[in-house]
Enzyme design. Sequence first.
Site, PDB file in Angstrom:
ATOM      1  N   ASN A   9      28.550 -11.657 100.352  1.00  0.00           N
ATOM      2  CA  ASN A   9      28.856 -12.221  99.037  1.00  0.00           C
ATOM      3  C   ASN A   9      30.341 -12.620  99.010  1.00  0.00           C
ATOM      4  O   ASN A   9      31.219 -11.774  99.200  1.00  0.00           O
ATOM      5  CB  ASN A   9      28.541 -11.173  97.961  1.00  0.00           C
ATOM      6  CG  ASN A   9      28.791 -11.699  96.562  1.00  0.00           C
ATOM      7  OD1 ASN A   9      29.827 -12.317  96.318  1.00  0.00           O
ATOM      8  ND2 ASN A   9      27.881 -11.463  95.656  1.00  0.00           N
ATOM      9  N   THR A 102      31.373  -6.213  86.821  1.00  0.00           N
ATOM     10  CA  THR A 102      30.434  -6.608  87.853  1.00  0.00           C
ATOM     11  C   THR A 102      29.035  -6.328  87.323  1.00  0.00           C
ATOM     12  O   THR A 102      28.898  -5.776  86.229  1.00  0.00           O
ATOM     13  CB  THR A 102      30.725  -5.844  89.166  1.00  0.00           C
ATOM     14  OG1 THR A 102      29.765  -6.228  90.155  1.00  0.00           O
ATOM     15  CG2 THR A 102      30.649  -4.332  88.984  1.00  0.00           C
ATOM     16  N   GLU A 153      15.392  -6.912  95.242  1.00  0.00           N
ATOM     17  CA  GLU A 153      16.627  -6.324  95.774  1.00  0.00           C
ATOM     18  C   GLU A 153      16.939  -5.108  94.909  1.00  0.00           C
ATOM     19  O   GLU A 153      17.087  -5.240  93.686  1.00  0.00           O
ATOM     20  CB  GLU A 153      17.773  -7.348  95.718  1.00  0.00           C
ATOM     21  CG  GLU A 153      19.097  -6.736  96.177  1.00  0.00           C
ATOM     22  CD  GLU A 153      20.238  -7.747  96.272  1.00  0.00           C
ATOM     23  OE1 GLU A 153      19.973  -8.967  96.348  1.00  0.00           O
ATOM     24  OE2 GLU A 153      21.396  -7.291  96.253  1.00  0.00           O
ATOM     25  N   HIS A 193      24.951  -3.712  96.287  1.00  0.00           N
ATOM     26  CA  HIS A 193      25.889  -3.428  95.211  1.00  0.00           C
ATOM     27  C   HIS A 193      26.660  -2.139  95.488  1.00  0.00           C
ATOM     28  O   HIS A 193      26.077  -1.073  95.646  1.00  0.00           O
ATOM     29  CB  HIS A 193      25.250  -3.318  93.825  1.00  0.00           C
ATOM     30  CG  HIS A 193      26.246  -3.685  92.755  1.00  0.00           C
ATOM     31  ND1 HIS A 193      27.199  -2.821  92.306  1.00  0.00           N
ATOM     32  CD2 HIS A 193      26.485  -4.859  92.135  1.00  0.00           C
ATOM     33  CE1 HIS A 193      27.963  -3.430  91.426  1.00  0.00           C
ATOM     34  NE2 HIS A 193      27.560  -4.674  91.306  1.00  0.00           N
TER      35      HIS A 193
HETATM   36  N1  PXP Z   1      23.612  -7.973  95.225  1.00  0.00           N
HETATM   37  C1  PXP Z   1      23.648  -8.442  93.954  1.00  0.00           C
HETATM   38  C2  PXP Z   1      22.362  -8.906  93.330  1.00  0.00           C
HETATM   39  C3  PXP Z   1      24.858  -8.516  93.244  1.00  0.00           C
HETATM   40  O1  PXP Z   1      24.876  -8.975  91.969  1.00  0.00           O
HETATM   41  C4  PXP Z   1      26.057  -8.137  93.896  1.00  0.00           C
HETATM   42  C5  PXP Z   1      27.366  -8.284  93.172  1.00  0.00           C
HETATM   43  O2  PXP Z   1      27.626  -9.629  92.891  1.00  0.00           O
HETATM   44  C6  PXP Z   1      25.968  -7.684  95.212  1.00  0.00           C
HETATM   45  C7  PXP Z   1      24.745  -7.592  95.847  1.00  0.00           C
HETATM   46  C8  PXP Z   1      27.198  -7.298  95.987  1.00  0.00           C
HETATM   47  O3  PXP Z   1      27.858  -6.252  95.377  1.00  0.00           O
HETATM   48  P1  PXP Z   1      29.280  -5.787  95.927  1.00  0.00           P
HETATM   49  O4  PXP Z   1      30.221  -6.904  95.676  1.00  0.00           O
HETATM   50  O5  PXP Z   1      29.568  -4.556  95.162  1.00  0.00           O
HETATM   51  O6  PXP Z   1      29.091  -5.535  97.415  1.00  0.00           O
END
Ligand code: PXP
Length: 239
Positions: A9, A102, A153, A193
């Site tokens: 990401n 977030t 997810e 996340h």
């Molecule tokens: N997956 C999803 C659906 C998310 O919304 C996010 C945050 O944007 C992430 C993964 C990645 O989270 P982090 O930035 O905490 O690794």
Amino acid sequence: MGRVRLGVNIDHVATLREARKGSYPDPIRAAKICERSGADGIVCHLREDRRHIQERDIRFLLEKIQLPLNLEMSMNEDIVRIAKRLKVPKVTLVPEQRRELTTEGGLDVFSHREKVKRLVHAFEEKRIRVSLFIDPNGKQLEASWRTGVKTVEFHTGRYANAKSLSIAQRELGLIRRYCGEAKAIGLEVAAGHGLHYQNVRAVARIREIEELNIGHAIVSYAIFVGFAEAVREMKRLLS
Ligand code: PXP
């Protein structure tokens, strides 16, 4: 090749750019480095307030990057229209609140099941794959499955932010349990996340997980070791 796919990401590369509303650091350059460093996909979130990723970033990612793009997005009509117009290959529906730092929890698919179902079908008609970002619990999992979606997810934030080992273990147990249940009913399973270099391995070991989506930790570590090394090291932990 690692067993678990790594989606990187790149939102927070754009966060740094937007701090000055300038042109660098460029998230497209970060995505190119991801391609050369073992990432399996690029993830970004087009927020309603555009605090990091902009629509033009998505256009450039689609034009210039070979890795598959997974666009995280709310169910807001304007954002849905943009995703369809740009024909992104995959979207992940997430909840979104303006004031949150977030994404704070999973999407409440159960309460919005008719709307989610309509969206899943509308995207799939346009050959856009859909994933639902949900908390690891049975009610949300069953509601997700009933929409006809093919991927979920699981939100790992409660595991990642646990204040004690026993809470982390309980949360990991829930993730493990619902990953198993999701796979058993035929869904593809991803998670993400709050994952970082110290807590990711326990999640990556869950057999049913095919993909982890990680952002903040990689971008943060990249400040010290460079983007390529930050991606490579995370990928090593997933294999
Ligand atoms: N997956 C999803 C659906 C998310 O919304 C996010 C945050 O944007 C992430 C993964 C990645 O989270 P982090 O930035 O905490 O690794």
